[in-house]
Scaffold this motif. Structure first.
Motif, PDB file in Angstrom:
ATOM      1  N   SER A 206      41.730  35.205  41.913  1.00 52.42           N
ATOM      2  CA  SER A 206      43.087  35.089  42.887  1.00 52.42           C
ATOM      3  C   SER A 206      42.684  34.248  44.024  1.00 52.42           C
ATOM      4  N   SER A 207      41.608  33.844  44.171  1.00 53.28           N
ATOM      5  CA  SER A 207      41.044  32.786  45.402  1.00 53.28           C
ATOM      6  C   SER A 207      39.978  32.184  45.205  1.00 53.28           C
TER       7      SER A 207
ATOM      8  N   LEU B 220      36.686  30.362  44.700  1.00 54.93           N
ATOM      9  CA  LEU B 220      35.810  29.594  43.594  1.00 54.93           C
ATOM     10  C   LEU B 220      36.391  29.782  42.316  1.00 54.93           C
TER      11      LEU B 220
ATOM     12  N   ARG C 248      42.312  41.967  40.441  1.00 49.51           N
ATOM     13  CA  ARG C 248      42.783  43.281  40.449  1.00 49.51           C
ATOM     14  C   ARG C 248      44.240  43.368  40.237  1.00 49.51           C
TER      15      ARG C 248
ATOM     16  N   ASP D 263      40.202  45.072  37.375  1.00 49.19           N
ATOM     17  CA  ASP D 263      38.897  45.507  38.536  1.00 49.19           C
ATOM     18  C   ASP D 263      37.651  45.782  37.699  1.00 49.19           C
ATOM     19  N   VAL D 264      36.967  44.900  38.359  1.00 44.33           N
ATOM     20  CA  VAL D 264      35.603  44.634  37.435  1.00 44.33           C
ATOM     21  C   VAL D 264      34.593  45.929  37.703  1.00 44.33           C
TER      22      VAL D 264
ATOM     23  N   ASN E 166      32.767  35.959  38.343  1.00 43.65           N
ATOM     24  CA  ASN E 166      32.853  35.179  39.499  1.00 43.65           C
ATOM     25  C   ASN E 166      33.279  36.282  40.447  1.00 43.65           C
TER      26      ASN E 166
ATOM     27  N   ALA F 250      26.132  33.615  40.771  1.00 44.25           N
ATOM     28  CA  ALA F 250      25.160  34.496  41.768  1.00 44.25           C
ATOM     29  C   ALA F 250      25.141  33.740  42.765  1.00 44.25           C
TER      30      ALA F 250
ATOM     31  N   TYR G 187      24.122  42.331  49.732  1.00 46.68           N
ATOM     32  CA  TYR G 187      24.413  41.163  48.784  1.00 46.68           C
ATOM     33  C   TYR G 187      23.352  40.398  48.032  1.00 46.68           C
TER      34      TYR G 187
ATOM     35  N   LYS H 258      22.750  39.899  44.179  1.00 43.06           N
ATOM     36  CA  LYS H 258      22.603  38.637  43.546  1.00 43.06           C
ATOM     37  C   LYS H 258      21.357  38.420  42.946  1.00 43.06           C
TER      38      LYS H 258
ATOM     39  N   GLY I 186      24.631  27.210  46.828  1.00 43.64           N
ATOM     40  CA  GLY I 186      24.435  27.610  48.523  1.00 43.64           C
ATOM     41  C   GLY I 186      25.998  27.915  49.148  1.00 43.64           C
TER      42      GLY I 186
ATOM     43  N   ILE J 214      29.224  27.311  50.160  1.00 40.88           N
ATOM     44  CA  ILE J 214      30.356  26.511  49.729  1.00 40.88           C
ATOM     45  C   ILE J 214      31.682  26.930  50.491  1.00 40.88           C
TER      46      ILE J 214
ATOM     47  N   THR K  67      35.058  27.793  51.317  1.00 44.12           N
ATOM     48  CA  THR K  67      36.457  28.423  50.811  1.00 44.12           C
ATOM     49  C   THR K  67      37.221  29.038  51.978  1.00 44.12           C
TER      50      THR K  67
HETATM   51  P1  NAD Z   1      36.397  34.849  47.484  1.00 42.26           P
HETATM   52  O1  NAD Z   1      36.499  36.049  48.174  1.00 42.26           O
HETATM   53  O2  NAD Z   1      37.443  33.824  47.692  1.00 42.26           O
HETATM   54  O3  NAD Z   1      36.566  35.302  45.913  1.00 42.26           O
HETATM   55  C1  NAD Z   1      36.037  36.638  45.511  1.00 42.26           C
HETATM   56  C2  NAD Z   1      36.968  37.252  44.440  1.00 42.26           C
HETATM   57  O4  NAD Z   1      36.596  38.006  43.677  1.00 42.26           O
HETATM   58  C3  NAD Z   1      38.265  37.264  45.136  1.00 42.26           C
HETATM   59  O5  NAD Z   1      39.452  36.916  44.450  1.00 42.26           O
HETATM   60  C4  NAD Z   1      38.405  38.888  45.058  1.00 42.26           C
HETATM   61  O6  NAD Z   1      39.618  39.464  45.064  1.00 42.26           O
HETATM   62  C5  NAD Z   1      37.738  39.334  43.773  1.00 42.26           C
HETATM   63  N1  NAD Z   1      37.171  40.391  43.616  1.00 42.26           N
HETATM   64  C6  NAD Z   1      36.582  41.144  44.568  1.00 42.26           C
HETATM   65  N2  NAD Z   1      36.291  42.457  44.148  1.00 42.26           N
HETATM   66  C7  NAD Z   1      36.634  42.576  42.814  1.00 42.26           C
HETATM   67  C8  NAD Z   1      37.008  43.474  41.748  1.00 42.26           C
HETATM   68  N3  NAD Z   1      36.535  44.789  41.887  1.00 42.26           N
HETATM   69  N4  NAD Z   1      37.566  43.335  40.733  1.00 42.26           N
HETATM   70  C9  NAD Z   1      37.925  42.074  40.479  1.00 42.26           C
HETATM   71  N5  NAD Z   1      37.954  41.010  41.309  1.00 42.26           N
HETATM   72  C10 NAD Z   1      37.504  41.265  42.531  1.00 42.26           C
HETATM   73  O7  NAD Z   1      35.016  34.033  47.917  1.00 42.26           O
HETATM   74  P2  NAD Z   1      34.456  32.692  46.810  1.00 42.26           P
HETATM   75  O8  NAD Z   1      33.658  32.216  47.945  1.00 42.26           O
HETATM   76  O9  NAD Z   1      35.293  32.117  46.293  1.00 42.26           O
HETATM   77  O10 NAD Z   1      33.314  33.825  45.949  1.00 42.26           O
HETATM   78  C11 NAD Z   1      33.337  33.828  44.473  1.00 42.26           C
HETATM   79  C12 NAD Z   1      31.938  34.087  43.952  1.00 42.26           C
HETATM   80  O11 NAD Z   1      31.075  33.201  44.319  1.00 42.26           O
HETATM   81  C13 NAD Z   1      31.360  35.368  44.462  1.00 42.26           C
HETATM   82  O12 NAD Z   1      30.927  36.035  43.339  1.00 42.26           O
HETATM   83  C14 NAD Z   1      30.659  35.057  45.573  1.00 42.26           C
HETATM   84  O13 NAD Z   1      29.348  35.961  45.931  1.00 42.26           O
HETATM   85  C15 NAD Z   1      29.914  33.794  44.961  1.00 42.26           C
HETATM   86  N6  NAD Z   1      29.390  32.718  45.952  1.00 42.26           N
HETATM   87  C16 NAD Z   1      30.073  32.106  47.148  1.00 42.26           C
HETATM   88  C17 NAD Z   1      29.627  31.468  47.865  1.00 42.26           C
HETATM   89  C18 NAD Z   1      30.487  30.516  48.853  1.00 42.26           C
HETATM   90  O14 NAD Z   1      29.874  30.138  49.977  1.00 42.26           O
HETATM   91  N7  NAD Z   1      31.700  30.669  48.849  1.00 42.26           N
HETATM   92  C19 NAD Z   1      28.276  31.087  47.634  1.00 42.26           C
HETATM   93  C20 NAD Z   1      27.334  31.590  46.629  1.00 42.26           C
HETATM   94  C21 NAD Z   1      27.960  32.334  45.908  1.00 42.26           C
END
Ligand code: NAD
Length: 249
Positions: free
Chosen positions: A17-18, A20, A40, A65-66, A87, A139, A153, A157, A184, A186, A188
């Motif tokens: 939904s948002s 990555l 979710r 919902d994972v 993700n 991760a 966190y 991971k 690393g 990113i 968002t």
């Molecule tokens: P984000 O918050 O935009 O995306 C996370 C998504 O997971 C959201 O859409 C949220 O609704 C969903 N989510 C959370 N709990 C959930 C559940 N129980 N069931 C289903 N969906 C659920 O953040 P992002 O930056 O896009 O992160 C995406 C992934 O990348 C995450 O796993 C995050 O840990 C990982 N990550 C992000 C970064 C970064 O810098 N953005 C760096 C390393 C890893």
């Protein structure tokens, strides 16, 4: 550029939904992959699916919902996914002494146990159908290194990286590959404000490339892992971080 072995495949992207997840859904759809964008609340990904359709791709929304193992098993029972992008994730930033039990549960339940539930359910369906498959666990470099105030966190991971290796070894016999993508920082929606701040800018200066990663920086690594070009890659992690994790301590 069309990557081999993707056109016509089916993929599940969790947390679509948002950020990555939404980016990965569009990226795969542009390769001719039929994407199931899970969140979710299914209505939260409806607009994404419409945008993908307008771009000529195919996508459908799924409520998932994972952290709900039973719901995950029911949703993926008999599903025919070739690719799963685990993700969905949540972060918590506080000193370890301020991580209460609910915070620890939320982070571990989503990032580690949730990814395990989805991987198991998807792999069971792949194995039952005799289909090869590929799972990418999103991760983080915080699964390989630590930083301040992200203990749950980082632990979640790190567990996900180790889970990736364990599943890859067990499921190679089913022709299911399992790899971890370790980004690393990113940019968002959730961190844009922080990285615009002085503290965020100082953090970026510690990255050897001296810039914040963009979602597009993950495109090549993700497509390598899911396409036939990565067919011998399993049980490994790809670090995409502008040199951050390799920086001198
Ligand atoms: P984000 O918050 O935009 O995306 C996370 C998504 O997971 C959201 O859409 C949220 O609704 C969903 N989510 C959370 N709990 C959930 C559940 N129980 N069931 C289903 N969906 C659920 O953040 P992002 O930056 O896009 O992160 C995406 C992934 O990348 C995450 O796993 C995050 O840990 C990982 N990550 C992000 C970064 C970064 O810098 N953005 C760096 C390393 C890893």
């Amino acid at each position: 550029m069309q990557w081999p072995g993707l056109d016509g495949r089916r993929a599940l992207v969790t947390g679509a939904s948002s950020g990555l997840g939404a980016h990965f859904a569009r990226l795969l759809a542009a390769q001719g992959v039929r994407v199931t964008a899970a969140a979710r609340r299914a209505d939260k990904v409806a607009a994404l699916c419409e945008a993908i359709a307008a771009e000529g791709g195919a996508a459908e929304a799924l409520a998932l919902d994972v952290t709900d193992a039973q719901a995950v098993a029911a949703a993926l029972d008999g599903a025919a996914f070739d690719i799963v992008i685990n993700n969905a994730g949540v972060a918590a930033s506080a000193p370890a002494l301020d991580h209460d039990a609910a915070t620890i549960d939320r982070v571990i339940d989503t990032n580690l146990k949730g990814a395990f539930h989805v991987a198991r359910a998807a792999a069971a369906a792949m194995a039952a159908a005799g289909r090869p498959g590929v799972i990418v666990n999103v991760a983080s470099i915080l699964g390989l290194r630590v930083a301040g105030h992200v203990s749950a966190y980082a632990a979640s991971k790190a567990g996900l990286v180790q889970l990736t290796r364990a599943l890859a070894v067990e499921w190679a016999r089913h022709d299911i590959r399992v790899n971890a993508l370790c980004p690393g920082y990113i940019e968002t929606e959730i961190n844009r404000e922080f990285f615009a701040s002085d503290a965020g800018q100082a953090l970026i200066r510690r990255v050897p490339q001296r810039r914040l990663g963009q979602p597009e920086d993950l495109d090549g690594p993700l497509l390598l892992m899911v396409s036939d070009l990565g067919r011998s890659m399993t049980g490994t992690e790809l670090v995409v971080d502008g040199g951050h994790a390799a920086a001198p301590i």
